[in-house]
Motif scaffolding. Structure first.
Motif, mmCIF file in Angstrom:
data_model
loop_
_atom_site.group_PDB
_atom_site.id
_atom_site.type_symbol
_atom_site.label_atom_id
_atom_site.label_comp_id
_atom_site.label_asym_id
_atom_site.label_seq_id
_atom_site.Cartn_x
_atom_site.Cartn_y
_atom_site.Cartn_z
ATOM 1 N N ALA A 5 -10.670 -46.150 32.812
ATOM 2 C CA ALA A 5 -9.635 -46.102 31.779
ATOM 3 C C ALA A 5 -8.494 -47.030 32.182
ATOM 4 C CB ALA A 5 -9.121 -44.685 31.607
ATOM 5 N N ALA A 7 -4.502 -48.269 31.339
ATOM 6 C CA ALA A 7 -3.248 -47.873 30.707
ATOM 7 C C ALA A 7 -2.167 -48.847 31.145
ATOM 8 C CB ALA A 7 -2.867 -46.453 31.119
ATOM 9 N N ILE A 32 -8.687 -47.302 21.948
ATOM 10 C CA ILE A 32 -7.915 -46.298 21.208
ATOM 11 C C ILE A 32 -7.340 -46.880 19.923
ATOM 12 C CG2 ILE A 32 -5.798 -44.887 21.270
ATOM 13 C CD1 ILE A 32 -8.118 -43.648 22.773
ATOM 14 N N ASP A 33 -6.798 -48.095 19.973
ATOM 15 C CA ASP A 33 -6.214 -48.701 18.775
ATOM 16 C C ASP A 33 -7.242 -48.805 17.653
ATOM 17 O OD1 ASP A 33 -3.786 -48.959 20.046
ATOM 18 O OD2 ASP A 33 -4.035 -51.089 20.506
ATOM 19 N N GLU A 36 -7.816 -45.276 16.212
ATOM 20 C CA GLU A 36 -6.670 -44.848 15.402
ATOM 21 C C GLU A 36 -6.597 -45.608 14.082
ATOM 22 O OE1 GLU A 36 -3.411 -45.336 18.120
ATOM 23 O OE2 GLU A 36 -3.702 -43.338 18.977
ATOM 24 N N VAL A 50 -2.173 -39.915 16.756
ATOM 25 C CA VAL A 50 -2.188 -40.116 18.209
ATOM 26 C C VAL A 50 -3.184 -39.136 18.819
ATOM 27 C CG1 VAL A 50 -0.872 -40.028 20.351
ATOM 28 C CG2 VAL A 50 0.174 -40.984 18.309
ATOM 29 N N THR A 51 -2.899 -37.861 18.699
ATOM 30 C CA THR A 51 -3.762 -36.834 19.282
ATOM 31 C C THR A 51 -5.186 -36.962 18.760
ATOM 32 O OG1 THR A 51 -1.866 -35.368 19.422
ATOM 33 C CG2 THR A 51 -4.032 -34.351 19.635
ATOM 34 N N GLY A 53 -6.766 -39.591 17.616
ATOM 35 C CA GLY A 53 -7.441 -40.770 18.156
ATOM 36 C C GLY A 53 -7.979 -40.532 19.550
ATOM 37 N N TYR A 54 -7.174 -39.904 20.384
ATOM 38 C CA TYR A 54 -7.622 -39.602 21.742
ATOM 39 C C TYR A 54 -8.746 -38.572 21.746
ATOM 40 C CZ TYR A 54 -4.146 -42.516 23.955
ATOM 41 O OH TYR A 54 -3.418 -43.596 24.377
ATOM 42 N N ALA A 57 -11.929 -40.504 20.749
ATOM 43 C CA ALA A 57 -12.352 -41.376 21.853
ATOM 44 C C ALA A 57 -12.929 -40.561 23.008
ATOM 45 C CB ALA A 57 -11.181 -42.223 22.330
ATOM 46 N N HIS A 58 -12.318 -39.428 23.300
ATOM 47 C CA HIS A 58 -12.812 -38.549 24.365
ATOM 48 C C HIS A 58 -14.245 -38.107 24.082
ATOM 49 C CE1 HIS A 58 -13.589 -34.573 26.118
ATOM 50 N NE2 HIS A 58 -12.901 -35.016 27.151
#
Length: 71
Positions: A5, A7, A32-33, A36, A50-51, A53-54, A57-58
């Protein structure tokens, strides 16, 4: 399975390095982008996704790792 990952601040090259690494490893590349943007295009989620999207992806990453593919 391997999960890497990235960041950091915008514009520092995270996506460039991640794409190159994914190509080299034959890994799944999850941005992530991109997740989203797709959720926003559906029009069913608020502009401040936000939440969600994560969470998406998770779960996609977990599926890939479960079949032995690096992410």
């Amino acid at each position: 399975p391997l999960l890497i990952a990235f960041a950091g601040l915008s514009g520092v090259g995270k996506s460039t390095v991640a794409r190159a690494g994914a190509r080299h490893l034959g890994a799944a590349y999850i941005r992530i982008d991109t997740v989203e943007q797709a959720l926003r295009r559906c029009g069913t989620l608020p502009a401040g996704v936000v939440t969600e999207g994560y969470a998406v992806a998770h779960d996609v990453a977990a599926d890939q790792l479960a079949v032995g593919r690096p992410v």
